[in-house]
Design a protein around this motif. Structure first.
Motif, PDB file in Angstrom:
ATOM      1  N   VAL A 168      -8.201   7.174   3.597  1.00  0.00           N
ATOM      2  CA  VAL A 168      -8.411   6.974   2.160  1.00  0.00           C
ATOM      3  C   VAL A 168      -7.131   7.408   1.452  1.00  0.00           C
ATOM      4  O   VAL A 168      -6.615   8.505   1.702  1.00  0.00           O
ATOM      5  N   ASP A 169      -6.608   6.529   0.606  1.00  0.00           N
ATOM      6  CA  ASP A 169      -5.345   6.792  -0.085  1.00  0.00           C
ATOM      7  C   ASP A 169      -5.561   6.873  -1.584  1.00  0.00           C
ATOM      8  O   ASP A 169      -6.497   6.255  -2.123  1.00  0.00           O
ATOM      9  N   SER A 224      -8.059   3.696  -2.523  1.00  0.00           N
ATOM     10  CA  SER A 224      -8.192   2.550  -1.616  1.00  0.00           C
ATOM     11  C   SER A 224      -8.249   3.096  -0.203  1.00  0.00           C
ATOM     12  O   SER A 224      -7.985   4.276   0.034  1.00  0.00           O
ATOM     13  N   SER A 225      -8.591   2.223   0.739  1.00  0.00           N
ATOM     14  CA  SER A 225      -8.507   2.623   2.140  1.00  0.00           C
ATOM     15  C   SER A 225      -7.608   1.625   2.847  1.00  0.00           C
ATOM     16  O   SER A 225      -7.129   0.664   2.239  1.00  0.00           O
ATOM     17  N   THR A 226      -7.400   1.830   4.135  1.00  0.00           N
ATOM     18  CA  THR A 226      -6.513   0.959   4.904  1.00  0.00           C
ATOM     19  C   THR A 226      -6.941  -0.498   4.770  1.00  0.00           C
ATOM     20  O   THR A 226      -6.110  -1.391   4.730  1.00  0.00           O
ATOM     21  N   MET A 227      -8.245  -0.749   4.718  1.00  0.00           N
ATOM     22  CA  MET A 227      -8.731  -2.126   4.582  1.00  0.00           C
ATOM     23  C   MET A 227      -9.808  -2.179   3.511  1.00  0.00           C
ATOM     24  O   MET A 227     -10.997  -2.291   3.792  1.00  0.00           O
ATOM     25  N   SER A 228      -9.386  -2.074   2.267  1.00  0.00           N
ATOM     26  CA  SER A 228     -10.334  -2.192   1.166  1.00  0.00           C
ATOM     27  C   SER A 228      -9.595  -2.615  -0.088  1.00  0.00           C
ATOM     28  O   SER A 228      -8.389  -2.390  -0.209  1.00  0.00           O
ATOM     29  N   PRO A 229     -10.320  -3.208  -1.040  1.00  0.00           N
ATOM     30  CA  PRO A 229      -9.713  -3.412  -2.351  1.00  0.00           C
ATOM     31  C   PRO A 229      -9.548  -2.059  -3.039  1.00  0.00           C
ATOM     32  O   PRO A 229     -10.180  -1.078  -2.646  1.00  0.00           O
ATOM     33  N   GLY A 230      -8.682  -1.993  -4.045  1.00  0.00           N
ATOM     34  CA  GLY A 230      -8.500  -0.750  -4.781  1.00  0.00           C
ATOM     35  C   GLY A 230      -9.630  -0.536  -5.774  1.00  0.00           C
ATOM     36  O   GLY A 230     -10.157  -1.487  -6.364  1.00  0.00           O
ATOM     37  N   VAL A 231     -10.010   0.719  -5.956  1.00  0.00           N
ATOM     38  CA  VAL A 231     -11.032   1.085  -6.943  1.00  0.00           C
ATOM     39  C   VAL A 231     -10.342   1.890  -8.030  1.00  0.00           C
ATOM     40  O   VAL A 231      -9.769   2.956  -7.765  1.00  0.00           O
ATOM     41  N   GLN A 232     -10.379   1.373  -9.261  1.00  0.00           N
ATOM     42  CA  GLN A 232      -9.690   2.058 -10.351  1.00  0.00           C
ATOM     43  C   GLN A 232     -10.498   3.267 -10.837  1.00  0.00           C
ATOM     44  O   GLN A 232     -11.713   3.202 -10.972  1.00  0.00           O
ATOM     45  N   VAL A 233      -9.767   4.358 -11.078  1.00  0.00           N
ATOM     46  CA  VAL A 233     -10.387   5.586 -11.568  1.00  0.00           C
ATOM     47  C   VAL A 233     -10.085   5.749 -13.048  1.00  0.00           C
ATOM     48  O   VAL A 233      -8.929   5.566 -13.471  1.00  0.00           O
ATOM     49  N   GLU A 234     -11.101   6.055 -13.834  1.00  0.00           N
ATOM     50  CA  GLU A 234     -10.921   6.333 -15.251  1.00  0.00           C
ATOM     51  C   GLU A 234     -10.220   7.692 -15.378  1.00  0.00           C
ATOM     52  O   GLU A 234     -10.783   8.724 -15.003  1.00  0.00           O
ATOM     53  N   THR A 235      -8.996   7.692 -15.868  1.00  0.00           N
ATOM     54  CA  THR A 235      -8.207   8.940 -15.910  1.00  0.00           C
ATOM     55  C   THR A 235      -8.898  10.023 -16.724  1.00  0.00           C
ATOM     56  O   THR A 235      -8.825  11.207 -16.382  1.00  0.00           O
ATOM     57  N   LYS A 236      -9.615   9.638 -17.779  1.00  0.00           N
ATOM     58  CA  LYS A 236     -10.273  10.634 -18.640  1.00  0.00           C
ATOM     59  C   LYS A 236     -11.447  11.311 -17.933  1.00  0.00           C
ATOM     60  O   LYS A 236     -11.958  12.331 -18.399  1.00  0.00           O
ATOM     61  N   SER A 237     -11.858  10.749 -16.785  1.00  0.00           N
ATOM     62  CA  SER A 237     -13.016  11.330 -16.063  1.00  0.00           C
ATOM     63  C   SER A 237     -12.604  12.482 -15.153  1.00  0.00           C
ATOM     64  O   SER A 237     -13.450  13.164 -14.595  1.00  0.00           O
ATOM     65  N   LYS A 248      10.459   5.136  -6.484  1.00  0.00           N
ATOM     66  CA  LYS A 248      11.371   4.616  -7.518  1.00  0.00           C
ATOM     67  C   LYS A 248      10.659   3.758  -8.566  1.00  0.00           C
ATOM     68  O   LYS A 248      11.207   3.491  -9.624  1.00  0.00           O
ATOM     69  N   THR A 249       9.410   3.362  -8.278  1.00  0.00           N
ATOM     70  CA  THR A 249       8.652   2.567  -9.267  1.00  0.00           C
ATOM     71  C   THR A 249       7.720   3.445 -10.104  1.00  0.00           C
ATOM     72  O   THR A 249       6.938   2.940 -10.908  1.00  0.00           O
ATOM     73  N   GLY A 250       7.771   4.774  -9.874  1.00  0.00           N
ATOM     74  CA  GLY A 250       6.932   5.669 -10.667  1.00  0.00           C
ATOM     75  C   GLY A 250       5.554   5.912 -10.088  1.00  0.00           C
ATOM     76  O   GLY A 250       4.650   6.378 -10.791  1.00  0.00           O
ATOM     77  N   ILE A 251       5.360   5.598  -8.802  1.00  0.00           N
ATOM     78  CA  ILE A 251       4.039   5.742  -8.175  1.00  0.00           C
ATOM     79  C   ILE A 251       4.072   6.830  -7.099  1.00  0.00           C
ATOM     80  O   ILE A 251       5.012   6.917  -6.312  1.00  0.00           O
ATOM     81  N   ILE A 252       3.024   7.653  -7.088  1.00  0.00           N
ATOM     82  CA  ILE A 252       2.803   8.587  -5.983  1.00  0.00           C
ATOM     83  C   ILE A 252       1.713   7.986  -5.113  1.00  0.00           C
ATOM     84  O   ILE A 252       0.638   7.612  -5.596  1.00  0.00           O
ATOM     85  N   HIS A 253       1.990   7.865  -3.814  1.00  0.00           N
ATOM     86  CA  HIS A 253       1.035   7.291  -2.861  1.00  0.00           C
ATOM     87  C   HIS A 253       0.878   8.296  -1.723  1.00  0.00           C
ATOM     88  O   HIS A 253       1.848   8.670  -1.091  1.00  0.00           O
ATOM     89  N   THR A 254      -0.355   8.730  -1.481  1.00  0.00           N
ATOM     90  CA  THR A 254      -0.572   9.669  -0.382  1.00  0.00           C
ATOM     91  C   THR A 254      -1.995   9.551   0.159  1.00  0.00           C
ATOM     92  O   THR A 254      -2.894   9.075  -0.542  1.00  0.00           O
ATOM     93  N   SER A 255      -2.180   9.944   1.406  1.00  0.00           N
ATOM     94  CA  SER A 255      -3.511   9.911   2.023  1.00  0.00           C
ATOM     95  C   SER A 255      -4.261  11.190   1.688  1.00  0.00           C
ATOM     96  O   SER A 255      -3.679  12.279   1.688  1.00  0.00           O
ATOM     97  N   ILE A 256      -5.558  11.052   1.431  1.00  0.00           N
ATOM     98  CA  ILE A 256      -6.352  12.225   1.044  1.00  0.00           C
ATOM     99  C   ILE A 256      -7.590  12.408   1.920  1.00  0.00           C
ATOM    100  O   ILE A 256      -8.472  13.187   1.573  1.00  0.00           O
ATOM    101  N   GLY A 257      -7.673  11.680   3.028  1.00  0.00           N
ATOM    102  CA  GLY A 257      -8.832  11.855   3.895  1.00  0.00           C
ATOM    103  C   GLY A 257      -9.144  10.610   4.686  1.00  0.00           C
ATOM    104  O   GLY A 257      -8.300   9.724   4.838  1.00  0.00           O
ATOM    105  N   LYS A 258     -10.376  10.557   5.175  1.00  0.00           N
ATOM    106  CA  LYS A 258     -10.842   9.432   5.981  1.00  0.00           C
ATOM    107  C   LYS A 258     -12.135   8.876   5.383  1.00  0.00           C
ATOM    108  O   LYS A 258     -12.889   9.585   4.712  1.00  0.00           O
ATOM    109  N   VAL A 259     -12.399   7.597   5.687  1.00  0.00           N
ATOM    110  CA  VAL A 259     -13.615   6.946   5.183  1.00  0.00           C
ATOM    111  C   VAL A 259     -14.874   7.652   5.700  1.00  0.00           C
ATOM    112  O   VAL A 259     -15.912   7.636   5.051  1.00  0.00           O
TER     113      VAL A 259
END
Length: 232
Positions: free
Chosen positions: A42-43, A215-228, A167-178
């Motif tokens: 899970v990323d 998102s996961s290795t094989m999934s669409p991305g799920v957007q998170v409401e930042t205010k939540s 360089k595009t302003g994004i942090i991408h990291t893994s945070i666990g497993k499905v």
């Protein structure tokens, strides 16, 4: 564009178009929309309102995930002989110095993290052209250049991660497993987001958290409401 499989279509149908979910909802939903037949990672992808080309807007940090990453982290310790037993006792997978430097010069990089000590950085620094592109170069800022070798190995094995904005302003990291329960995915994600929040550069203007996706290795991305997200 490749045609979607039946499973991928089903997964996509579970995500409301244009909807941003709470972090708790997204942490549960990501398990439902993963189509992988293996225990996928899970990323988290966080787009920040910073210009990483400017040194005073670089965001880099360390987070200790409360539930680890779910991955077996392969650790190489490059140290002097007096530190070898300490490294092995803490669980390092490979321990040595000159022999491993030679192996790396020969192309061996079958490891996830390298920990070393200040007194041998002159030797390790020569490996920069090999280790740099693979994000394996030890760095004092991430705690991988230290005299406290045992603690560094223990921390990494327990789930300490380091991240930096690209360089595009994004942090991408893994945070666990499905396979993690939703609450563990949530708590790991929250730890990363709160850490990023504390690292906001004073030079960054406007909205800091532009978008957050799980998102996961094989999934669409799920957007998170930042205010939540509490504490950001």
């Amino acid at each position: 564009m490749a045609r979607l499989t039946k499973n991928q279509k089903t997964a996509l149908s579970k995500i409301e178009v244009g909807k941003a979910y709470s972090l708790q909802e997204a942490s549960a939903l990501i398990k439902d929309v993963t189509t992988a037949k293996f225990d996928a990672s899970v990323d988290i992808d966080v787009r920040l309102g910073v210009d990483p080309r400017k040194a005073n807007q670089m965001v880099r940090g360390i987070a200790t995930l409360p539930h680890g990453t779910g991955k077996t982290v392969r650790v190489l310790v490059l140290c002097t002989p007096d530190k070898e037993e300490e490294a092995k006792a803490a669980g390092a997978d490979h321990v040595g110095l000159d022999d491993y430097i030679s192996k790396i010069e020969g192309g061996w990089t079958d490891i996830d993290i390298i920990i070393t000590m200040p007194s041998v950085m002159a030797k390790v620094g020569k490996l920069g052209r090999i280790l740099g592109p693979r994000n394996l170069m030890p760095n004092p800022k991430t705690g991988t250049v230290t005299t406290d070798i045992g603690k560094a190995v223990t921390d990494v094995k327990a789930g300490k991660i380091d991240f930096k904005v690209d360089k595009t302003g994004i942090i991408h990291t893994s945070i666990g497993k499905v396979s993690f329960p939703p609450e563990k995915i949530y708590e790991n994600a929250l730890e990363v987001l709160q850490t990023i929040s504390k690292l906001k550069p004073s030079a960054a203007k406007g909205t800091y958290f532009k978008s957050i996706y799980l998102s996961s290795t094989m999934s669409p991305g799920v957007q998170v409401e930042t205010k939540s997200v509490a504490g950001i």
